[in-house]
Design a protein around this motif. Structure first.
Motif, PDB file in Angstrom:
ATOM      1  N   ARG A   1      -6.014  -5.937   3.602  1.00 54.55           N
ATOM      2  CA  ARG A   1      -6.859  -7.087   3.271  1.00 54.55           C
ATOM      3  C   ARG A   1      -7.034  -7.340   1.773  1.00 54.55           C
ATOM      4  N   GLY A   2      -7.004  -6.291   0.979  1.00 54.16           N
ATOM      5  CA  GLY A   2      -7.175  -6.484  -0.464  1.00 54.16           C
ATOM      6  C   GLY A   2      -8.628  -6.715  -0.831  1.00 54.16           C
TER       7      GLY A   2
ATOM      8  N   SER B   1      -0.762 -11.165  -2.192  1.00 51.18           N
ATOM      9  CA  SER B   1      -0.561 -10.210  -1.096  1.00 51.18           C
ATOM     10  C   SER B   1      -1.871  -9.852  -0.407  1.00 51.18           C
ATOM     11  N   MET B   2      -2.973 -10.464  -0.833  1.00 53.89           N
ATOM     12  CA  MET B   2      -4.288 -10.179  -0.258  1.00 53.89           C
ATOM     13  C   MET B   2      -4.674 -11.267   0.740  1.00 53.89           C
ATOM     14  N   ILE B   3      -4.819 -10.902   1.989  1.00 57.55           N
ATOM     15  CA  ILE B   3      -5.157 -11.873   3.026  1.00 57.55           C
ATOM     16  C   ILE B   3      -6.530 -12.489   2.794  1.00 57.55           C
ATOM     17  N   LEU B   4      -7.427 -11.753   2.146  1.00 60.28           N
ATOM     18  CA  LEU B   4      -8.768 -12.278   1.882  1.00 60.28           C
ATOM     19  C   LEU B   4      -8.735 -13.452   0.904  1.00 60.28           C
ATOM     20  N   ARG B   5      -7.625 -13.620   0.185  1.00 59.52           N
ATOM     21  CA  ARG B   5      -7.500 -14.728  -0.753  1.00 59.52           C
ATOM     22  C   ARG B   5      -6.604 -15.844  -0.205  1.00 59.52           C
TER      23      ARG B   5
ATOM     24  N   LEU C   1      -0.901 -10.908   7.873  1.00 64.63           N
ATOM     25  CA  LEU C   1      -1.335  -9.676   7.217  1.00 64.63           C
ATOM     26  C   LEU C   1      -0.144  -8.859   6.723  1.00 64.63           C
ATOM     27  N   PHE C   2       0.926  -8.854   7.497  1.00 66.56           N
ATOM     28  CA  PHE C   2       2.094  -8.026   7.188  1.00 66.56           C
ATOM     29  C   PHE C   2       3.060  -8.722   6.235  1.00 66.56           C
TER      30      PHE C   2
END
Length: 285
Positions: A69-70, A236-240, A185-186
């Motif tokens: 998730r980052g 690479s961060m899904i939260l962003r 995510l991947f």
């Protein structure tokens, strides 16, 4: 046609010699990934006990989210800042695995490579293809490990788990299934790892591998603390991602444009310098 055959021949050579050279770093990284999954699993179980969530319903989506998730974009009032160490370790695996192979092979085997290859472009392309192969093999095995881990320790339910419904689903701004969300995510870290490994491979041709690795590390760390979209880590961060941050998040189009732009700049400028580089008398590390 001759360029293609020559590149393919050199690429086959790189696959054999390259993976033989990096095999211990590759095995170490995959073993570390297993440890990361175990740590993440017990983190989720502990959080489930605190939140009153049945840990037996945890799925691969919950596990991948906890690992990849980052961190959200930083804000001045972020009092509970937690550095995403698991995310950072995984992003650094690629540069760690390839290490200085490209540089070592070019300088140690220069008499063989530059006599056999009629064009420097074929040598350059074979090294880039090998860097890509390292990342593909890395994430393929990580996917298999995650799949096997999920079969033995997690629920195989295709829907959102109790944890997912409470901790993940409320963050998502779009209607998306757990499977599609897991693919996001991947793939996000996969493409950024691909980018930084190619950049690492090119940088090591012109500098010591440790310096190139420090540059990659620095860019990833800076990504955590900045809202700038010039550094690769954010992508690479899904939260962003736009699906979780509809106001400031990046889209897949932005990811693709960023990767293509950086690769074009680094690969083309790197090859321009490589063509003018005098390999034979250059001192090896």
């Amino acid at each position: 046609m001759k360029l293609g055959k020559e590149t393919l021949s050199l690429f086959k050579r790189d696959l054999f010699l390259g993976f033989s050279s990096v095999r211990f770093r590759w095995i170490t990284s995959m073993s570390l990934f297993v440890i990361i999954l175990i740590v993440s699993f017990y983190q989720l179980k502990g959080l489930g006990e605190i939140e009153g969530i049945d840990s037996s319903t945890l799925t691969y989506t919950d596990l991948l989210f906890n690992v990849f998730r980052g961190k959200e974009y930083p804000t001045p009032d972020d009092l509970n800042f937690k550095f995403p160490f698991l995310w950072l370790i995984i992003q650094l695996m690629g540069p760690f695995i390839i290490g200085g192979y490209v540089r070592d092979d070019l300088f140690d085997q220069s008499s063989f490579l530059f006599v056999r290859a009629k064009q420097r472009l074929s040598i350059w392309m074979s090294k880039l293809f090998f860097a890509i192969a390292v990342v593909i093999s890395m994430y393929l095995i990580m996917a298999i490990i995650t799949f096997l881990f999920s079969i033995f320790f997690l629920s195989v339910s295709p829907g959102w788990s109790e944890y997912g419904m409470k901790m993940i689903k409320p963050l998502i701004a779009t209607d998306i299934t757990p499977f599609v969300f897991s693919i996001h995510l991947f793939l996000l870290p996969f493409f950024i790892t691909l980018l930084i490994v190619v950049v690492q491979a090119i940088f090591t041709v012109f500098m010591r591998p440790i310096y190139a690795f420090i540059i990659m590390l620095s860019m990833l760390v800076v990504s955590v603390f900045t809202t700038s979209r010039l550094v690769p880590g954010s992508y690479s961060m899904i939260l962003r991602h736009h699906s979780l941050d509809s106001e400031y998040g990046f889209t897949w189009t932005m990811v693709i444009i960023y990767i293509i732009a950086i690769l074009l700049i680094v690969v083309c400028s790197g090859y321009f310098l490589f063509k003018k580089m005098d390999i034979f008398p250059k001192e090896r590390d």
